[in-house]
Every structure is written in C-alpha cells, then in structure tokens.
Design an enzyme around this catalytic site. Structure first.
Site, PDB file in Angstrom:
ATOM      1  N   TYR B 170       0.901  -1.170  -0.016  1.00  0.00           N
ATOM      2  CA  TYR B 170      -0.162   0.074   0.007  1.00  0.00           C
ATOM      3  C   TYR B 170       0.785   1.215  -0.129  1.00  0.00           C
ATOM      4  CZ  TYR B 170      -3.420   3.241   2.321  1.00  0.00           C
ATOM      5  OH  TYR B 170      -4.084   4.191   2.750  1.00  0.00           O
ATOM      6  N   TYR B 175       1.681   7.174   2.219  1.00  0.00           N
ATOM      7  CA  TYR B 175       2.533   6.003   3.179  1.00  0.00           C
ATOM      8  C   TYR B 175       3.704   5.886   2.402  1.00  0.00           C
ATOM      9  CZ  TYR B 175      -1.563   6.433   6.152  1.00  0.00           C
ATOM     10  OH  TYR B 175      -2.469   6.941   7.032  1.00  0.00           O
TER      11      TYR B 175
END
Lengths: 265, 732, 319
Positions: B170, B175
C-alpha cells in the site's frame, strides 16, 4: 341528509405479472389493492358536508361493487368517518364493465334515496370515467362531471360547483339536488383515520348484498353491460425509439409536429 | 425479479493473478474502527458485504509492524499469530459467502506517531509529517530498508496464513512506498532517491519480494495515488504517475488507484458537498485510457448509480468498481442490482460521518444511511433482516417524520408491528433534512481547487430512501400535513407512542461556551435570525451579516457560505480555535476554508459575543476578555445551540393515569427531541428503539458485545453471552 | 342499424380538433359499418361549423340547435339520444373529453348501447371491436360488444389523424329536436384556474430537463420554452440535488411518477430511477447527445443531436 359515495377498490399491477389462462384477465396474485385515489377526495367531500351542515341522523354511506378485497376499502371509508357501508357482489358480477356496475349501484341507490351522490371522476385501474355519469343516467339524476369545487345548500336543494375543463379553464355551474357529482382529485385534503377510528370501524355496519337481493337477476346485469374484454396484451412497442434524423431544425420541426398530434383535442 | 441484461457486465468474473473475482463489485480498503483487536466487528462488518454480493472485501490499512502504529486511530495489524488468528475470522466469513479477502499491508512512516508501541517510525528523508503533529521519521539507510522490506514479506506470509487472497503493498495516501517515490518526501541522493527509477526502487523491490514470497498463492495488489494533486513537486498522473504503473505492471496483479495523500485525503474520499460521483476519473481514468497497464484496475469515486458503474466498465475507465462508502451505506448493493430492486438501494450521501469516527480516533464507525454499520456483531443487526417483534400485536404512533421518526417507523414496519402511523406536521416528511439539504451551494461558481460547492442536496437521499421504504410497508401509514395536539395523541388509539418532534435553534444566544444567553440576542426581532430562517428566507437580510457559530459543525459555516455567496458581507465568529471543528473529521474543512476565503468571509476565532445591539455586536477575546472588538452589522445569525422540542412528550408523560386509561403502554422520546445531535445519531436513535421495542425496557439500550480481553480462559461464547437482543445476523 | 354517427365538439365558439380526428377514426371502419358517415354538431350556433366538418368521407353534416349558449350535459344527452333514435347508426363516436364524460355514459346506459371509453383503436370484423388501456395503460384490452345493435365509443384525443377537408361540399341538414327545459344545470361563468402549487402529475405535457442543460443559469430559458410550448416544466433528480429546482418538479422513483400525454426529455440520460417515474407516458420524446443514453430504451422518439441547437430552433418556431 344522506350522502352516498360510490367507491372502488382498484388494482395495481406488480412489476412482473402473469395473465390468466383465458388471456382476458390478470392473475390476482399479481394485483395489489387499494382504495381508488379519486374516491378519497369524494369521500372527504361528503364527510366535510356532513360535518359542517349535518345533524343527528345525517349519514354518509359508502357503497361499492367488488369482491372481498373491496371490504378493506369500505372499512377505510368507515374508519375515516362514513356511517355505513354496502358492498354488492356475487360471481355474476365478475368482469362487470362500467355500465353493469352502474346498473347495480343504481339499484342500491333506489333503495337509499340519497340527497347527494358523489363518485370519483375515474378509477386508476380501468380509467373509464364513466360509472358516475352512467349511474346518473340510470337514475335520471342531474349530474355534473369533473367537479373541483362544491358548495351545497342542502336545505335549499341547490349546489354551486366548478367543472374543470381542459387547459385550466373552470366553468361555474348551479345544479339542483338531489344530484350526482363526479369529483376530481385535489378538491380537498382528504383526512386520514387514526388507529382508534380504524379499530372502531370494525364495529360499523358493513352490509353485503347480492344483485338478487336488489332485484337484479343475472340476465339484467348481463344486459346492462356495455362491453366485454376478450383479450389483454402488453402495449405494442416498436423496436426501440423511432430516431429523428437530420439537423437540429428538422428535429425541432418534427418534435413540434409530434407534440401537436398528441396534444390535439 | 430477473436481472436486467444491461447490468450483466457488472456480474462478469475477472481474473486477478491466481484468483478469480466473481463480479465487479469490490470493497476497497477502508477503516471501520475494528482492526485486529475487534475481530467480531471486523469479520461481521466485512462479511455483511460479502453476504450482500460484493466480490471482494478488504481490511482497512493493516500495520505490518509495531513501528507502523497510528493510535488512537484504529488500523488493522498483522504483527503476530494472534493477529493471524483474529483476522482469520474475517477471511473465513468472506469465503463462506464466496468473496475474496484483501489485506492492505501498511507502513506509515512519520504519518503514524506510534503512540501505543512507542517505536520510532522510519522514512526516506527526515522531514516531519505533513499530516501528523511534530512527528519525524528516522532516516533509513540500506539496513533499515532491508529490515522494513522484510517486514512486508513477513506480514505477507502471515497474511497468506490468515487466508487472505489479495495482498496489497500500500503506497497511496502518502504512506511509505509513496514517500520514496515522491520527491515531496524523498530528498535522498543514494540509489533510492533522485531519478525516477531510484525513487521507484523501494516500492518495486517491496513488490518483488512480496510477490516472491506469496505471489503464487495470492494476488498481489498495489494501491497507488496516481496524482498527488500538488503539481510538479510530487507525483502527477501525466508524468511519474502513469510511468510508475508501467514500471511495476509486471509485479502487480491488481491496481487500486486513487489520488491525493493523507494530509488532505478528502480529495480522494470526496464529500458530496464538494465532489460529484466518479470525481477521480480525470486522474485515475487516464491509466487505462493511456494504455499504461495490462492488469485489471479498480478505482473509486463514491459511485452509487448502477448505470454509472456500467458506463465506467464499458468505457474502459476501470475494470472493477471500487467502493468504500457506497458499500457501507448498502452492503447489499450488488444483490439489489442483480435482483432489480433499485428502489431498495440505500445510497451513500457523502457526509463522511463514517470517516469522521476514524479521524477522531477510536470510536466504531457509523453511517447516516445505514444504522447497522458497525453494529453487525456487537448488536447483531442485519441491514436487511428484521426479527418480527415479540409485541407486534401492538400498534404504534410515531409523531414527527424527521430522520429519527422515519427510521423508527421504518424499522417498526419491517418488524411487522400490526400498524404503524407516522404523522408529520409539515406538508412533506423529512424534517430538518428538507431545509438542511438546501445549504452548501455557495455562489455556484466552480473555481475551487478541484471541485465546486455542490451543496448538501445528496443529503436528501436520507429522505428519498425512507420515503420509498415506508411507502412499500403495508403496515405503515404516513400522514403528512397533520399537527397532533396532546389530546389527539392520547385519543389516537396507539398502544405505543414515540415522540420524534425534533428541535429548534435557541433564539437568545444560549451557548455551550458561556452557558448563558447573550444580552441583546433575540431572534424574534426582524434583524436577527436562526439558521432555518435564513434558508426559509423568512426575513430580509441586510448587507453586513455576523454569523455566530458555537456548534462546531456545518450549520454556521454553511449559512455564512450561503449569504456570502449571495453577495452579503459576512463575518463569521466562533469561540473555538477553529470554525466548524467537526468538518476536519469529515474532510470537508479544506474545501470549505478555500470557499469561505474566496467568498471573502471574515473569520474570527477564539471570539465570543457579550452583547448584541441594533447595528453592532460587541465581542471579546476568549483568552483575554478585556480585549474587546466591535462588529458593525445589519443582521445577526445565531447558530449557538439547539433546544429539544419536547413539550408534547412532557405533557403526555405528566399524566400517567390518562396514559393508562387510553391504553398507551409505552411512551418514548427519540432524536433531536430527546437531545439535539447529528443526523447520523438521530437515525441511529430511531433505529435502536425500533430494534428493541420488544425488550423489557425499550427506553434503555440493551447491552452490546464489548470485544475486550476477559481475564482467564475465554471462548467466543463468553462474548456472545453479552448480547441481550435477538440477533438478526447469524452470530455463530 | 347501420352507418356511423360522429359527434363533433365545440368549446366557446371554436371547433375542437378531436372532431376531425373522430372522422378519421370513422373512415377506417366506414364500409363494414354500413357505408354512411354522418357528423353531428350540437349548439346554439351549430350551423356555423357545418363547413369545417365537411371532411373527406363525410356523407352528411347534421346540425342540432340547442337552446343554451354553452355546453350543457343533459341537453347534449337528450340531443344525442334523439339523433341515435332518428339516424339509427350502428356506431357512434365522440371524443373522450371533459364534456363527453358528462353525457356519453348516460346515453349508453339508458339506451342499452354497447359502450367503451377512451378507446385508442377501432376495428370491425363481423362486428365492431375496440382497444383501450387496462390497469392504467400498463396493458391493452380488446373489447367486443356482443348483442349490441349500436355501440357508442369515446375516442382518446391525439391518436387519430385530423381529417382534412373534402374536395367538394358536403350536404348539411338541420335536425329539429325539442330541447327546451332539458337543461338541469345553469351556467354561471367561466374563470381561469388559479396558478396554485405545481403538480406535475396532473400535467398533460411535461418538458423535462436533466444534467444536459449544464448550467443553472440556463433554467429560465427552459422555463420560457415550456411556457411557449404549453408544457409544464419537470426535472430529473440531479437538478434537485444541486438545488437548482424544487423537489415538487422532480420525476422519478424518489420524486413523482407521471403519465402525461407527452414527455419531452431534454438532456436526460435516463437513470433507472428516473425511468421508473415516467416510462408509462403516452409519448416519450428524448433528446440527448449520447446515443447510448438509457432513455432511448423507453422513448418513442429520439434524437441524438445537440440539445441547445434544438432548443434554438424550437424557440424560433414557437415564436
């Protein structure tokens, strides 16, 4: 004062439905029943007249020609304030058209001798718009169809009504009563029945009569019928929309033409 | 009912790596407040969607290691065998309903403050988070990079063990992998920084390693923000965005595409107030359109309309319809489309209340449209199933058809009460939603950053859905345009009476800050208004308007926005540090601020009014009351507090003998009439009473399952034992 | 009994178009009905309309002088009863109009005629047959009139074409009928109906707009167009969601269900929830630039053309 309101329990088709084997009717499993929307307005008109001008012994009587499902519609009329209800039915009335129903209702009214008869302009399922006027015809009663406003001088025996014409025009008329009026939606704000009234309505008189009981034998009912439905079919639909070709002005011209045709009369 | 062939395409299976997705309905990763530590809530919330036909359901962001800890926000975790065990509950349940299970492996870097683990997050460069408060990452050298990549691998292996079918690396929402890719975060000068390939290296290596470890058994997905929306200083879809997809296409079985970051992730989870359906298309739509990938693509855009879904797939925009919020609002959306039950679809309104709970950090999710969201396990509520009430021979009168009244009447109807009458004084049902949904349009100009003030019109769907449902219920009658007196209620003939008569705005300036009215505040005067009077255009509004906002949510600011949009000179005053505090949590704040700024609204925070006189408002600084300020105004709008309209209830309650004589066995107060609250909570209040109308004391909510550690040995039964209500979900 | 009697309709000195539509309808079954087609007109000034009713296929125009200035239901009832009695037609056609609602069923009831209202098609095999809607037009019903020597049908306006004038002239004959004292209502006056709250479910002609109109500022233009066209303006949901129009005008599942004679959809794609609210309209005309728009699946007529170009042309033509 006695006001009779002729009502109808109408059928709405489910999204998916099946026809009967003879192709001339819809399988009742796919029908949903409810009191005709027009009749909520005619009933309200009757109740308002009784409430404002009526006294002891004055009544609003709801009458209908219909099978068992029609009981619910009559009960809701009683719950809203009608004093009495009458349902006429036997098998000979299955498939009865507007004229046959009117003939039967006329027999009821001959018994009742009302001061005023109110019907809805039309029912939402058959949309004949004929039962009220036919009923007035059988009874040789003066009538006005498509009433949007009503002032009744019960004692004096006259009423002033508005008749709604096409295109938003209103005609103001006077008529002597007893008379029959077919009532248009929107004439008033129909009241609703509280839970208590619904409960109490179960105790109000709801009479079931057969045509025989009114002195009408099967032959008389058959003779009164104006038509017979021999087949039901889904509406003819072409293969999709007819596309209007050409430039914007051709399309616009065609649109105006189609609208003109469809809106004529 | 048969499925309309028009929608067949939504039900065509598609291959994702080694897995087959049975249809095109995909619940993308989203937060619910469950994580791995409320396994029941996790399994049953996700499972409900699988039961409703979604082809795949994913966890929320799932931490791969204690160094990625977002406490107090709730993420999932897959740190150890205990987490494997807990998340298996979810995968088992999904598989039971034929859905694939996805896990979004997440390492947050400096965006995750590690307040529980006390660990130190690592990052590509030592720049403090643009999302969190004063959190710096530790700079990652090669050893750090190897260590963190190993965390992904270990987590992936645990994920496979837990039964997950789709495993994400992800990198969206800025992130860690994205932090390497984007020069906004990455100032490195080694092989992991600088050129495109260098910046992409970390992500590509991580994908490679994860794929090596589990790629034969599991589909490898990556969530990628194709455009950071910051222009050339970061990733843009036309440059590195598309390029990255091409660059890693060989390593990915499924692309899950978004835009933006975590600092302003309202650009992705766009509230309906500012973003329309399928609003990410200009960015995420470019990937397939430009032939940048050979792999299936899933994307989002708060799509609720089945026809839009078909168009998205047919036009080649995406292969799979991704949804978070529409799946929360209606877990049974796919089934309803399949069965042609369009009128039963409960559409997301884009209020972002669900998101707000995650933003606040800690509470379980909520949903304005679907009161069962988050309650599937702990209360056993199923959005489509309603246990017939044990006391269904009783009849019910519900007074007030606002959110609480409509919801309560609907639930009682579905629970087969013998008769439910919903009576509303207004001509239309809907209560406050009818006028609130008219707010938010600003001046109608489309010149904000990516969007325009569309207004709160979609909030009207709260009413649309309930109106249709109430209409379908044969045991429910709705009577609008009827205001009942106390006497009429007593004589109505109902055994159960539920008062849902709403609330009104204080007219005297009563507020939460000073707990006192404001001298001179009087909304009965023609130059002072309450917010509803602004919408109903009940009074003439002068040029200079002061809006006093003490409520911290949308009302005051929406009124300011409306009046400024209409050309008034508006001053917005609040005693708080910030206007409309709660809108930070619903992600509406950034766009709202931009709009208010554009409209020239003068904002004064930490400011309170001490006196209102014709033509002038006297204000003071909350921190130093001696510090005064005068505002010369023509009109004042008081958005200070709401007060319950409970007079009817109090009168009814006062005469117990009469209640008994009339056969009224239960009298209840719900919604704003009980205590003014947010719409989501009114809907919940009405729903709960409906679900618990046959409990011994319906006015008191029944206990729900609390998923907490019980001392000593325990089984699942110990927790189920806490549930006092009959569950409409099979909670075995 | 043989031949066809058509009853024309006038209103405030004007012949209503349905009268000539009835002639077209009659012509379709003229031969099997016995070959003679007469058109009757009743009113204080009935002869005035004789020339207008001289359409192709009409054998005779009958004028009946009435002792009332405007339509009166009982007078018309008696007049028609008399005409049927004297002319002995096998088939009588009237328009399904507000006026005829007031007398036609009564005529049929009292004379024991075959009867159906609001028919949309007429045929004649061994006997006359008619078609009309059933269950609110969700189905079509075929009707027969067994054992009826004469059948009275009221015909839905706008279905049959307007018959054009004959080449030569058509003989006209006045029929004397004693109608004195027959009236049972007294005309007081005509009034225009008040504006009132808009109720799109009552409108016969809806001009409906959707997102294709693009901008809120364009709405006045469509309001104007609707007025010129004689239509009521309605909208699809996105315009209500956006706050551009009130929900009273919304057509669709969460708005109103409408069944107008004409539904002109401009810039509406036809989301399934919208179609649920209008798909049973008598005639649906859709204009949309997207040839795949779902609305074309329910429309009777469609055009894939720029909306605003069409609107420009409509505005000019309707000047």
């Amino acid at each position: 004062m006695k006001i009779v309101v002729a009502v109808k329990q109408v059928a709405a088709l489910d999204e998916e439905f099946e026809l009967l084997d003879d192709g001339a009717g819809v399988d009742p499993d796919f029908l949903e029943w409810d009191l005709n929307e027009w009749d909520t307005f005619s009933l309200e008109a009757a109740l308002e007249l009784r409430d404002s001008a009526g006294g002891e012994g004055d009544e609003v009587v709801a009458i209908t020609v219909g099978e068992e499902e029609a009981e619910e519609g009559l009960r809701s009329c009683l719950a809203k304030g009608a004093d009495r209800a009458i349902r006429v039915w036997d098998e000979s009335l299955a498939g009865a058209d507007a004229l046959a129903v009117a003939r039967v209702l006329a027999a009821v009214l001959e018994r009742e001798s009302p001061d005023l008869v109110l019907c809805g302009v039309q029912s939402s399922d058959a949309v004949n718009g004929s039962t009220g006027t036919a009923l007035a015809g059988y009874l040789d009663m003066p009538r006005v169809a498509v009433v949007t406003h009503l002032d009744w001088d019960a004692a004096g025996g006259t009423a002033t009504v508005h008749r709604e014409l096409e295109g938003g025009l209103i005609e103001v008329l006077r008529i002597r009563t007893p008379a029959l009026l077919t009532i248009q939606t929107g004439i008033n704000e129909p009241r609703y029945a509280t839970l208590r009234a619904i409960k109490q309505a179960r105790e109000k008189p709801l009479e079931l009569v057969s045509p025989d009981g009114l002195g009408l034998d099967e032959a008389a009912v058959q003779a009164a019928a104006g038509s017979r439905t021999v087949a039901l079919a889904p509406p003819e639909r072409g293969a999709g929309a007819e596309m209007l070709d050409g430039s914007a002005d051709a399309v616009a011209a065609r649109i105006i033409e189609i609208v003109g045709e469809r809106m004529a009369g | 009912m048969a499925r309309d062939p028009k929608y067949d395409i939504l039900f065509e299976p598609i291959q994702i790596g080694p897995k087959t997705l049975k249809n095109r309905f995909y619940q993308v990763p989203h937060c619910i407040g469950a994580g791995s530590e409320k396994p029941g809530m996790q399994a049953y919330h996700r499972g409900m969607k699988a039961e409703g036909g979604w082809g795949a359901c994913c966890t929320e962001y799932c931490s791969i290691h204690p160094e990625s800890d977002d406490t107090s926000r709730v993420s999932a975790r897959i740190w150890d065998e205990g987490d494997v065990r807990n998340l298996s509950a979810m995968t088992d349940r999904l598989h039971q309903f034929g859905a694939l299970a996805g896990i979004e492996l997440w390492y947050g870097g400096p965006h995750a403050p590690c307040m529980e683990s006390r660990a130190t997050p690592r990052g590509p460069s030592q720049i403090a988070s643009d999302f969190e408060l004063n959190i710096f990452p530790r700079y990652m050298d090669q050893d750090d990079i190897d260590t963190v990549q190993q965390m992904y691998v270990d987590a992936a292996i645990r994920a496979r063990e837990a039964g997950f079918d789709i495993i994400y690396v992800y990198g969206a929402h800025a992130y860690l992998p994205f932090q390497f890719l984007s020069p906004f975060y990455n100032r490195r000068t080694d092989k992991y920084g600088g050129s495109f390939e260098n910046r992409a290296r970390f992500w590509r290596e991580s994908l490679y390693k994860v794929r090596e470890a589990v790629g034969d058994d599991c589909a490898i997905a990556s969530r990628f923000a194709v455009d950071h929306l910051l222009g050339p200083i970061s990733i843009q879809v036309g440059e590195d965005g598309a390029r990255f997809v091409e660059y890693c296409d060989d390593l990915v079985d499924l692309w899950d595409l978004t835009v933006g970051d975590i600092a302003e992730w309202g650009q992705n989870a766009g509230p309906s107030r500012f973003f329309e359906e399928n609003h990410e298309k200009p960015f995420t739509g470019q990937i397939k359109a430009g032939n940048h990938t050979n792999k299936p693509v899933v994307g989002v855009g708060r799509v609720t309309n089945p026809d839009t879904m078909v168009a998205i797939i047919k036009s080649g925009q995406f292969d799979i319809i991704g949804a978070a919020r529409p799946s929360i609002s209606d877990p049974f959306l796919p089934k309803k489309i399949e069965e042609g039950r369009f009128d039963d679809i409960r559409e997301c309104i884009g209020c972002n209340q669900c998101i707000s709970r995650w933003e606040i950090g800690g509470p379980p999710m909520v949903c304005t449209q679907n009161a069962t969201a988050g309650e599937e396990y702990r209360r056993g509520w199923h959005p489509e199933n309603f246990h017939p009430a044990a006391n269904r021979d009783k009849s019910v009168l519900v007074i007030g058809a606002g959110p609480a009244g409509m919801e309560c009447a609907m639930v009682l109807g579905k629970r087969q009460m013998s008769a439910v009458h919903l009576v509303e004084a207004d001509k239309e049902i809907g209560g406050c939603v009818n006028w609130i949904s008219q707010l938010g349009h600003s001046d109608g100009k489309e010149n904000l950053f990516r969007g325009s003030a569309r207004g709160l019109g979609e909030w009207k769907r709260i009413v649309n859905y309930r109106q249709i449902q109430l209409d379908k219920l044969k045991n429910v009658e709705v009577h609008a345009g009827s205001r009942l007196s106390t006497e009429q209620v007593l004589e109505y003939g109902a055994e159960i009476v539920i008062v849902a008569t709403g609330c009104h705005f204080a007219t005297d300036g009563m507020n939460a800050a000073t707990h006192a009215p404001i001298p001179g505040a009087d909304a009965s005067l023609d130059w002072q208004l309450t917010p509803d009077q602004v919408v109903s255009e009940a009074k003439r509004i002068g040029n200079r308007v002061l809006v006093l906002e003490n409520e911290a949510y949308f009302m005051g600011v929406s009124v300011a926005q409306k009046l400024a949009g209409e050309g008034h000179d508006v001053t917005l005053v609040t005693q708080a540090a910030e206007i409309a505090n709660y809108m930070d949590y619903t992600l509406e704040a950034p766009m709202l601020h931009r709009d208010l700024d554009r409209l020239g609204v003068h904002i004064h925070t930490y400011t309170m009014l001490e006196k209102i006189e014709p033509g002038v408002c006297h204000a003071y600084d909350v921190w130093n009351p001696a510090h005064k300020q005068q505002f010369e105004v023509d009109t004042v709008v008081l958005c200070t507090a709401r007060i319950s309209d409970d007079a009817l209830f109090r009168e009814l309650k006062a005469d117990k003998a009469r209640l008994e004589a009339e056969g009224i066995e239960g009298l209840y107060l719900i919604g704003d009439a009980s205590a003014p609250r947010m719409i989501v909570d009114s809907v919940f209040d009405g729903h709960r009473l409906g679900r618990e109308i046959d409990s011994p004391h319906p006015e008191m909510p029944l206990p729900f399952i609390r998923e907490r550690r019980l001392w000593g040995e325990t089984t699942n039964e110990d927790y189920l034992h806490e549930l006092k209500n009959t569950a409409d979900v099979a909670l075995a | 009994m043989s031949g066809i009697l058509v009853l024309a309709e006038t209103r405030r000195g004007e012949l209503r178009e349905v009268s000539l539509e009835l002639v077209s309808a009659a012509r379709e079954v003229k031969d099997p009905a016995g070959g003679r087609l007469a058109v009757a007109v009743i009113g204080a000034d009935a002869e005035r309309f004789a020339g207008d009713l001289a359409a192709g296929g009409v054998d005779e125009v009958l004028t009946v002088a009435a002792p009332v200035a405007d339509f009166e239901a009982h007078v018309w009832q008696r007049a028609l009863e008399s005409l049927i009695d004297s002319e002995q037609p096998a088939l009588v056609l009237a328009g399904h109009t507000i006026d005829s609602l007031g007398f036609a069923p009564a005529v049929a009831a009292r004379a024991g005629l075959g009867f159906a209202s609001d028919v949309t098609a007429i045929s004649w095999a061994d006997a006359v047959r008619a078609r009309r809607g059933a269950y609110g037009d969700k189905l079509q019903a075929e009707l027969e009139f067994p054992g009826k020597a004469c059948t009275l049908l009221t015909v839905r306006p706008g279905i049959f074409p307007v018959a054009s004038p004959a080449g030569g002239s058509v003989p006209a004959r006045s029929v004397a009928i004693d109608l004195d004292g027959v009236a049972r209502t007294e005309h007081v006056e005509f009034v225009e109906a008040g504006a009132g709250d808009v109720d799109i479910t009552k409108a016969d002609f809806l001009l409906s707009i959707g997102r294709g109109i693009e901008d809120k500022d364009n709405i006045p233009r469509f309001e104007d167009l609707a007025e010129r066209f004689g239509a009521t303006l309605s909208v699809s949901r996105p315009l209500v969601d956006a706050g551009w129009m009130p929900s009273a005008r919304q057509v669709g599942q969460s708005g109103k269900t409408v069944k107008p004679r004409v539904y002109l959809a401009l810039g509406i794609s036809g989301a399934v929830q919208h179609l649920a609210g209008m798909r049973n309209a008598d005639t649906i005309i859709a204009v949309n630039t997207d040839p795949e728009a779902p609305i074309f699946g329910v429309a009777h007529y469609g055009a894939v053309v720029d909306l605003f170009e069409v609107v420009d042309e409509l505005e000019q033509a309707l000047e």
